[in-house]
Write a protein that holds these residues in place. Structure first.
Motif, PDB file in Angstrom:
ATOM      1  N   CYS A   1      21.391  17.988  35.070  1.00 12.85           N
ATOM      2  CA  CYS A   1      19.967  17.643  35.100  1.00 12.85           C
ATOM      3  C   CYS A   1      19.598  16.820  36.332  1.00 12.85           C
ATOM      4  O   CYS A   1      18.423  16.641  36.620  1.00 12.85           O
ATOM      5  CB  CYS A   1      19.570  16.897  33.825  1.00 12.85           C
ATOM      6  SG  CYS A   1      19.537  17.965  32.376  1.00 12.85           S
ATOM      7  N   SER A   2      20.588  16.331  37.053  1.00 11.31           N
ATOM      8  CA  SER A   2      20.309  15.547  38.254  1.00 11.31           C
ATOM      9  C   SER A   2      20.353  16.387  39.529  1.00 11.31           C
ATOM     10  O   SER A   2      20.076  15.888  40.605  1.00 11.31           O
ATOM     11  CB  SER A   2      21.301  14.387  38.361  1.00 11.31           C
ATOM     12  OG  SER A   2      22.618  14.884  38.477  1.00 11.31           O
ATOM     13  N   ASP A   3      20.664  17.663  39.418  1.00 10.04           N
ATOM     14  CA  ASP A   3      20.753  18.555  40.568  1.00 10.04           C
ATOM     15  C   ASP A   3      19.471  19.381  40.666  1.00 10.04           C
ATOM     16  O   ASP A   3      19.300  20.390  39.968  1.00 10.04           O
ATOM     17  CB  ASP A   3      21.972  19.473  40.419  1.00 10.04           C
ATOM     18  CG  ASP A   3      22.210  20.345  41.627  1.00 10.04           C
ATOM     19  OD1 ASP A   3      21.289  20.528  42.449  1.00 10.04           O
ATOM     20  OD2 ASP A   3      23.335  20.886  41.747  1.00 10.04           O
ATOM     21  N   SER A   4      18.569  18.962  41.529  1.00 11.79           N
ATOM     22  CA  SER A   4      17.259  19.622  41.623  1.00 11.79           C
ATOM     23  C   SER A   4      17.370  21.080  42.056  1.00 11.79           C
ATOM     24  O   SER A   4      16.587  21.924  41.607  1.00 11.79           O
ATOM     25  CB  SER A   4      16.319  18.855  42.549  1.00 11.79           C
ATOM     26  OG  SER A   4      16.850  18.785  43.851  1.00 11.79           O
TER      27      SER A   4
ATOM     28  N   ALA B   1       9.331  21.066  30.466  1.00  8.47           N
ATOM     29  CA  ALA B   1      10.206  21.697  29.467  1.00  8.47           C
ATOM     30  C   ALA B   1      11.673  21.417  29.783  1.00  8.47           C
ATOM     31  O   ALA B   1      12.450  21.093  28.880  1.00  8.47           O
ATOM     32  CB  ALA B   1       9.952  23.197  29.410  1.00  8.47           C
ATOM     33  N   ILE B   2      12.044  21.512  31.043  1.00  2.88           N
ATOM     34  CA  ILE B   2      13.421  21.244  31.446  1.00  2.88           C
ATOM     35  C   ILE B   2      13.764  19.779  31.188  1.00  2.88           C
ATOM     36  O   ILE B   2      14.837  19.461  30.672  1.00  2.88           O
ATOM     37  CB  ILE B   2      13.654  21.634  32.920  1.00  2.88           C
ATOM     38  CG1 ILE B   2      13.658  23.170  33.041  1.00  2.88           C
ATOM     39  CG2 ILE B   2      14.940  21.039  33.462  1.00  2.88           C
ATOM     40  CD1 ILE B   2      13.673  23.688  34.464  1.00  2.88           C
ATOM     41  N   LYS B   3      12.837  18.879  31.509  1.00  2.36           N
ATOM     42  CA  LYS B   3      13.065  17.451  31.266  1.00  2.36           C
ATOM     43  C   LYS B   3      13.248  17.192  29.771  1.00  2.36           C
ATOM     44  O   LYS B   3      14.140  16.437  29.372  1.00  2.36           O
ATOM     45  CB  LYS B   3      11.893  16.629  31.803  1.00  2.36           C
ATOM     46  CG  LYS B   3      12.067  15.144  31.612  1.00  2.36           C
ATOM     47  CD  LYS B   3      10.900  14.358  32.177  1.00  2.36           C
ATOM     48  CE  LYS B   3      11.124  12.870  31.934  1.00  2.36           C
ATOM     49  NZ  LYS B   3       9.992  12.085  32.339  1.00  2.36           N
ATOM     50  N   LYS B   4      12.445  17.844  28.949  1.00  7.61           N
ATOM     51  CA  LYS B   4      12.556  17.670  27.498  1.00  7.61           C
ATOM     52  C   LYS B   4      13.922  18.126  27.002  1.00  7.61           C
ATOM     53  O   LYS B   4      14.555  17.460  26.183  1.00  7.61           O
ATOM     54  CB  LYS B   4      11.449  18.448  26.794  1.00  7.61           C
ATOM     55  CG  LYS B   4      11.473  18.311  25.298  1.00  7.61           C
ATOM     56  CD  LYS B   4      10.328  19.075  24.657  1.00  7.61           C
ATOM     57  CE  LYS B   4      10.404  18.982  23.140  1.00  7.61           C
ATOM     58  NZ  LYS B   4       9.321  19.747  22.498  1.00  7.61           N
ATOM     59  N   VAL B   5      14.403  19.266  27.524  1.00  8.18           N
ATOM     60  CA  VAL B   5      15.718  19.778  27.121  1.00  8.18           C
ATOM     61  C   VAL B   5      16.816  18.822  27.577  1.00  8.18           C
ATOM     62  O   VAL B   5      17.746  18.536  26.819  1.00  8.18           O
ATOM     63  CB  VAL B   5      15.941  21.209  27.653  1.00  8.18           C
ATOM     64  CG1 VAL B   5      17.386  21.633  27.494  1.00  8.18           C
ATOM     65  CG2 VAL B   5      15.012  22.191  26.945  1.00  8.18           C
ATOM     66  N   CYS B   6      16.708  18.297  28.782  1.00  2.81           N
ATOM     67  CA  CYS B   6      17.693  17.329  29.272  1.00  2.81           C
ATOM     68  C   CYS B   6      17.743  16.114  28.361  1.00  2.81           C
ATOM     69  O   CYS B   6      18.826  15.637  28.009  1.00  2.81           O
ATOM     70  CB  CYS B   6      17.358  16.894  30.699  1.00  2.81           C
ATOM     71  SG  CYS B   6      17.664  18.156  31.953  1.00  2.81           S
ATOM     72  N   GLU B   7      16.586  15.619  27.950  1.00  2.00           N
ATOM     73  CA  GLU B   7      16.531  14.456  27.064  1.00  2.00           C
ATOM     74  C   GLU B   7      17.047  14.797  25.669  1.00  2.00           C
ATOM     75  O   GLU B   7      17.736  13.994  25.042  1.00  2.00           O
ATOM     76  CB  GLU B   7      15.105  13.920  26.998  1.00  2.00           C
ATOM     77  CG  GLU B   7      14.675  13.274  28.299  1.00  2.00           C
ATOM     78  CD  GLU B   7      13.202  12.923  28.343  1.00  2.00           C
ATOM     79  OE1 GLU B   7      12.444  13.263  27.400  1.00  2.00           O
ATOM     80  OE2 GLU B   7      12.792  12.324  29.351  1.00  2.00           O
ATOM     81  N   THR B   8      16.726  15.988  25.181  1.00  2.00           N
ATOM     82  CA  THR B   8      17.186  16.420  23.862  1.00  2.00           C
ATOM     83  C   THR B   8      18.709  16.472  23.814  1.00  2.00           C
ATOM     84  O   THR B   8      19.321  16.092  22.817  1.00  2.00           O
ATOM     85  CB  THR B   8      16.598  17.798  23.497  1.00  2.00           C
ATOM     86  OG1 THR B   8      15.172  17.691  23.462  1.00  2.00           O
ATOM     87  CG2 THR B   8      17.102  18.300  22.163  1.00  2.00           C
TER      88      THR B   8
END
Length: 113
Positions: free
Chosen positions: A48-51, A78-85
């Motif tokens: 999630c830290s690799d843009s 959506a991607i941020k939400k999945v990373c947090e989930t």
């Protein structure tokens, strides 16, 4: 048991451990759709830290595979939400689970029907 079956079982167990609420059937179908990349350790997970990697997820998976037609802000959210989930400190964000959560997020389960 095939290597694919072993991976599916591993991802199902990881999904349950993280309490992701994913169906076993969706996990199996997404895993099978990933092809041989699931057997390569560096390609099996999403960072999630690799843009650059996240841009590839947006273009190749969300755009090309799922046909999601949304602006970058929506895709990024959506991607941020999945990373947090999956847990920001979780180093094992398995691609199959990551993609299955995105499928669920955009209501695109029919792609794997």
């Amino acid at each position: 048991m095939s290597k694919l079956d072993e991976k599916v079982e591993h991802y199902i167990a990881a999904s349950k451990e993280l309490d992701l609420g994913l169906s076993e059937d969706l996990i199996a179908k997404v895993t099978a759709g990933l092809g041989p990349s699931i057997y390569q350790q560096d390609a099996e997970t999403v960072s999630c830290s690799d843009s650059a990697e996240l841009d590839t997820v947006k273009k190749n998976f969300l755009g090309n595979k799922l046909g999601v037609d949304a602006d970058d802000a929506t895709l990024d959210a959506a991607i941020k939400k999945v990373c947090e989930t999956m847990g920001t400190s979780n180093r094992h964000k398995y691609r199959a689970l990551f993609y299955a959560l995105l499928v669920k997020e955009f209501g695109k389960e029919s792609v794997y029907g």
